[in-house]
Design an enzyme around this catalytic site. Structure first.
Site, PDB file in Angstrom:
ATOM      1  N   LYS A 210      -2.174  -3.468   2.753  1.00  0.00           N
ATOM      2  CA  LYS A 210      -2.397  -4.970   3.228  1.00  0.00           C
ATOM      3  C   LYS A 210      -3.160  -4.960   4.783  1.00  0.00           C
ATOM      4  O   LYS A 210      -3.949  -6.082   5.004  1.00  0.00           O
ATOM      5  CB  LYS A 210      -1.410  -5.983   3.360  1.00  0.00           C
ATOM      6  CG  LYS A 210      -1.249  -7.285   3.602  1.00  0.00           C
ATOM      7  CD  LYS A 210       0.243  -7.940   2.926  1.00  0.00           C
ATOM      8  CE  LYS A 210       0.271  -9.112   3.670  1.00  0.00           C
ATOM      9  NZ  LYS A 210       0.917  -9.725   3.918  1.00  0.00           N
ATOM     10  N   GLU A 216      -0.088   6.249   7.645  1.00  0.00           N
ATOM     11  CA  GLU A 216      -0.158   7.628   6.352  1.00  0.00           C
ATOM     12  C   GLU A 216      -0.988   7.224   6.034  1.00  0.00           C
ATOM     13  O   GLU A 216      -2.295   7.955   5.575  1.00  0.00           O
ATOM     14  CB  GLU A 216       1.122   7.006   5.546  1.00  0.00           C
ATOM     15  CG  GLU A 216       2.149   7.512   6.690  1.00  0.00           C
ATOM     16  CD  GLU A 216       2.794   6.184   6.714  1.00  0.00           C
ATOM     17  OE1 GLU A 216       2.220   5.378   7.329  1.00  0.00           O
ATOM     18  OE2 GLU A 216       4.209   6.559   7.097  1.00  0.00           O
ATOM     19  N   GLY A 271       3.693  -7.395   1.281  1.00  0.00           N
ATOM     20  CA  GLY A 271       3.496  -5.861   0.245  1.00  0.00           C
ATOM     21  C   GLY A 271       3.814  -6.066  -0.113  1.00  0.00           C
ATOM     22  O   GLY A 271       3.671  -5.198  -1.968  1.00  0.00           O
ATOM     23  N   ARG A 272       5.593  -6.038  -0.414  1.00  0.00           N
ATOM     24  CA  ARG A 272       6.231  -5.518  -2.327  1.00  0.00           C
ATOM     25  C   ARG A 272       6.044  -6.402  -2.678  1.00  0.00           C
ATOM     26  O   ARG A 272       6.480  -5.795  -3.903  1.00  0.00           O
ATOM     27  CB  ARG A 272       7.653  -4.821  -0.809  1.00  0.00           C
ATOM     28  CG  ARG A 272       8.443  -6.291  -0.658  1.00  0.00           C
ATOM     29  CD  ARG A 272       9.329  -6.208  -0.131  1.00  0.00           C
ATOM     30  NE  ARG A 272      10.536  -7.047   1.350  1.00  0.00           N
ATOM     31  CZ  ARG A 272      10.348  -6.628   1.981  1.00  0.00           C
ATOM     32  NH1 ARG A 272       9.251  -6.364   2.635  1.00  0.00           N
ATOM     33  NH2 ARG A 272      10.796  -7.950   2.718  1.00  0.00           N
ATOM     34  N   GLU A 357      14.076  -3.360   1.009  1.00  0.00           N
ATOM     35  CA  GLU A 357      13.574  -3.673   2.536  1.00  0.00           C
ATOM     36  C   GLU A 357      13.954  -5.486   1.958  1.00  0.00           C
ATOM     37  O   GLU A 357      13.391  -5.945   3.111  1.00  0.00           O
ATOM     38  CB  GLU A 357      12.159  -3.074   1.963  1.00  0.00           C
ATOM     39  CG  GLU A 357      11.163  -3.596   2.841  1.00  0.00           C
ATOM     40  CD  GLU A 357       9.224  -2.653   2.549  1.00  0.00           C
ATOM     41  OE1 GLU A 357       9.311  -1.818   4.137  1.00  0.00           O
ATOM     42  OE2 GLU A 357       8.782  -3.844   2.242  1.00  0.00           O
ATOM     43  N   HIS A 388      23.606  13.708 -17.729  1.00  0.00           N
ATOM     44  CA  HIS A 388      23.436  15.401 -17.385  1.00  0.00           C
ATOM     45  C   HIS A 388      23.335  15.814 -15.770  1.00  0.00           C
ATOM     46  O   HIS A 388      23.285  16.413 -15.435  1.00  0.00           O
ATOM     47  CB  HIS A 388      22.473  16.159 -18.370  1.00  0.00           C
ATOM     48  CG  HIS A 388      22.952  15.930 -19.454  1.00  0.00           C
ATOM     49  ND1 HIS A 388      23.329  16.774 -20.724  1.00  0.00           N
ATOM     50  CD2 HIS A 388      22.365  14.690 -20.479  1.00  0.00           C
ATOM     51  CE1 HIS A 388      23.025  16.173 -21.223  1.00  0.00           C
ATOM     52  NE2 HIS A 388      22.621  14.672 -21.716  1.00  0.00           N
ATOM     53  N   LYS A 516       8.311   3.682  13.390  1.00  0.00           N
ATOM     54  CA  LYS A 516       6.641   3.531  13.385  1.00  0.00           C
ATOM     55  C   LYS A 516       6.171   3.327  14.698  1.00  0.00           C
ATOM     56  O   LYS A 516       5.591   4.658  15.232  1.00  0.00           O
ATOM     57  CB  LYS A 516       5.958   2.413  13.011  1.00  0.00           C
ATOM     58  CG  LYS A 516       6.075   2.185  11.091  1.00  0.00           C
ATOM     59  CD  LYS A 516       5.292   1.288  11.340  1.00  0.00           C
ATOM     60  CE  LYS A 516       5.500   0.508   9.554  1.00  0.00           C
ATOM     61  NZ  LYS A 516       4.776  -0.893   9.177  1.00  0.00           N
TER      62      LYS A 516
HETATM   63  O1  F6P Z   1       6.548  -0.014   6.290  1.00  0.00           O
HETATM   64  C1  F6P Z   1       6.926  -1.227   5.631  1.00  0.00           C
HETATM   65  C2  F6P Z   1       5.554  -1.646   5.337  1.00  0.00           C
HETATM   66  O2  F6P Z   1       4.929  -2.686   6.311  1.00  0.00           O
HETATM   67  C3  F6P Z   1       6.137  -2.586   3.557  1.00  0.00           C
HETATM   68  O3  F6P Z   1       6.434  -4.045   3.603  1.00  0.00           O
HETATM   69  C4  F6P Z   1       4.294  -2.605   3.112  1.00  0.00           C
HETATM   70  O4  F6P Z   1       4.664  -2.392   1.411  1.00  0.00           O
HETATM   71  C5  F6P Z   1       3.714  -0.883   3.370  1.00  0.00           C
HETATM   72  O5  F6P Z   1       4.268  -0.725   4.901  1.00  0.00           O
HETATM   73  C6  F6P Z   1       2.618  -0.805   3.806  1.00  0.00           C
HETATM   74  O6  F6P Z   1       1.524  -2.036   4.276  1.00  0.00           O
HETATM   75  P1  F6P Z   1       0.054  -1.918   4.230  1.00  0.00           P
HETATM   76  O7  F6P Z   1       0.120  -2.564   2.727  1.00  0.00           O
HETATM   77  O8  F6P Z   1      -0.037  -2.661   5.497  1.00  0.00           O
HETATM   78  O9  F6P Z   1      -0.591  -0.425   4.515  1.00  0.00           O
END
Ligand code: F6P
Length: 554
Positions: A210, A216, A271-272, A357, A388, A516
């Site tokens: 987003k 990452e 995002g979620r 979250e 199990h 972060k």
């Molecule tokens: O660090 C949490 C977060 O901001 C989430 O809310 C989001 O889904 C994820 O990182 C990834 O964010 P992006 O889609 O901006 O890479």
């Protein structure tokens, strides 16, 4: 922080629930079932292909009346309207929360509180996704050497990974002739092992982010691009193999993605909550755009159920209220999600982000520190595997763990006796959890097996099951894209209801920021082997340990 206290615990319904809890918390559900012949009928809801049985909960009709009263006192219906109408309910980020618009009828306007119709832009992006999927599936979009695309790698994390990943796995049965991989972790093992499985000439990378600033994701995206170029492809070939999904178009173009290869979504999609947007591109590529449309339609239908059904018969509302009942009155810390459906293997992981979250918050929407607990710890795995592993603790441990049991009436694979066996286990477990086995029942059984009185006395306490463990049983006819969409929307709305009751903002996530920021500082400090003297004692000691033990930087 303001000094005033939150009003939730002062509400009349809350106070009544407190007293009511004292009265009923000692009751055993066995007795409740024995004295209420209509309990199953009274505490169940059928809707479309779904059936929810919530009779195996520590509730009476009075409990449900009081919980619904609480929902009214917390203005849940009004909050729903504010969300659907596109008011800026994400108050700390000054944003609307409009994932419901993404799955609304594309032929009708969706005019929000600001007066804007968001549907034209939604339609444009959906149309772009549709055309793109068709060109990949019919072979007119090929790799740079003319070979058809046979693998998709979605690079994203959090909401840009968990939702699509869960759905692609859930819809595996409907999959096209294309393999979909997900790379999320910055741990190089994730990208390295994935790249071993794919061929640069036939692989499409989707960089899903987003913000397009997530460390990452950008690191993985750079590694994928370097790998692609190392394979012999030139820069011009990138356009055929790299697309992006983002609300930050300029950052995606800066990365080197051509604007026509960027699928857009907007600030008003959290995002979620974004798999319904172009973040669902990997889903549409995996199962085809038509299936993706059915998935959206199922979610839309659940939206309508949520918006239009009285609270008493409203599935997400009932699930949300039951969650509050256990969380705040029984002080249950966790909520288990146990799908007896292998296709839903990643549902618990997806719900961890969706729920934790969203509702892992410690201040109200107005910044007052809460004096009650908020979001539960979400966990779980598929049945029968869980039986199990951790079910021992559910049956005989000391904690109260409410659990959602989820399964399909019909299997998608007709192989022998599997499904009947699965369903038998599914039904048996919730029965065992509610009923348990008391001392006299265990004694009778042990006597029958021929044990002496002395042996019985010894083993007896170990064999007793207290029962009275609450479960919701949720059944759908079969796992179609439509039903999956409805299932996920159901959980989204359940989470929303709980956020409204707790008076928190379920749509921000400031808590992820500190880690972060510190990671950026530590990353720079790890550049060489020189000891540092910053940070607290423990972190400093650990950083210096890494510096000593890591290969020397020349
Ligand atoms: O660090 C949490 C977060 O901001 C989430 O809310 C989001 O889904 C994820 O990182 C990834 O964010 P992006 O889609 O901006 O890479």
């Amino acid at each position: 922080m303001t000094q005033s206290s939150p009003r939730l615990t002062t509400l009349p319904a809350w106070q009544k629930l407190r007293l009511h809890y004292e009265q009923i918390s000692g009751l055993h559900m066995r007795d409740l079932f024995a004295r209420e012949p209509d309990r199953f009928t009274n505490f169940s809801i059928g809707w479309e292909d779904f059936f929810l049985d919530y009779s195996k909960n520590q509730i009476t009709s009075e409990t449900m009346e009081l919980l619904v009263e609480l929902a009214r006192e917390c203005s849940v219906p009004d909050a729903m309207e504010r969300m659907f109408n596109g008011e800026k309910i994400n108050n700390t980020e000054d944003r609307e929360v409009l994932h419901t618009a993404l799955r609304s009828d594309i032929n009708k306007p969706y005019v929000i509180a600001s007066g804007d119709d968001v549907m034209p832009e939604v339609r444009t992006e959906l149309e772009k996704m549709k055309v793109f999927c068709e060109t990949v599936h019919n072979g007119s979009h090929t790799g740079y050497t003319g070979k058809v695309i046979s693998a998709v790698v979605n690079i994203g994390i959090g909401g840009s990974d968990l939702g699509p990943h869960m759905v692609v796995k859930a819809l595996e049965h409907y999959k096209k002739d294309i393999e979909t991989h997900f790379v999320s972790n910055v741990d190089d093992a994730d990208i390295a092992e994935t790249l071993k499985k794919v061929d640069p000439e036939t692989t499409l990378f989707i960089i899903s982010s987003k913000t397009f600033t997530t460390w990452e994701t950008l690191t993985n995206a750079h590694s994928a691009r370097a790998w692609f170029l190392r394979s012999g492809a030139d820069e011009d070939a990138l356009a055929k193999h790299f697309v992006a999904v983002s609300s930050n178009i300029s950052a995606a173009t800066d990365f080197g993605i051509k604007e026509e290869n960027i699928f857009e979504f907007w600030d008003w999609v959290g995002g979620r909550y974004s798999m319904w947007s172009a973040i669902g591109l990997s889903i549409a590529l995996a199962v085809g755009y038509d299936r993706f449309s059915e998935f959206l339609a199922g979610a839309h239908s659940m939206d309508r159920h949520f918006r239009e059904t009285p609270l008493e018969k409203n599935i997400p509302v009932i699930l949300g209220l039951l969650g509050v009942w256990y969380n705040n009155f029984f002080e249950a810390d966790t909520q288990a999600i146990i799908p007896y459906d292998q296709y839903l293997k990643y549902l618990p992981a997806y719900l961890q982000q969706a729920d934790m979250e969203s509702n892992g918050k410690r201040v109200t929407r107005h910044g007052e520190e809460v004096n009650y607990t908020t979001g539960p710890i979400i966990w779980g795995t598929t049945g029968t595997n869980g039986q199990h592993a951790y079910f021992q603790l559910l049956h005989q441990g000391t904690r109260l763990i409410p659990a959602d049991f989820i399964t399909a009436v019909e299997s998608l694979n007709d192989i022998g006796e599997h499904h009947r066996l699965l369903v038998a286990n599914f039904l048996a477990q919730t029965e065992a959890l509610v009923r348990g086995m008391n001392v006299s029942e265990v004694k009778v059984e042990l006597k029958k097996s021929g044990l002496s009185d002395e042996e019985i006395e010894k083993i007896l306490p170990h064999k007793v099951f207290p029962g009275n463990h609450p479960t919701n049983t949720l059944v759908y006819q079969k796992l179609t894209p439509y039903n999956l969409g409805a299932l996920i929307a159901m959980y989204e709305h359940k989470i929303f209801v709980q956020g409204v009751i707790w008076d928190i903002n379920s749509f921000d996530q400031w808590g992820v920021e500190l880690g972060k920021r510190l990671a950026k500082i530590i990353y720079d400090e790890l550049e060489d082997n020189e000891p540092i003297d910053t940070h607290g004692q423990s972190t400093r000691g650990l950083i210096n340990y890494f510096k000593r033990k890591s290969p020397q930087v020349s």
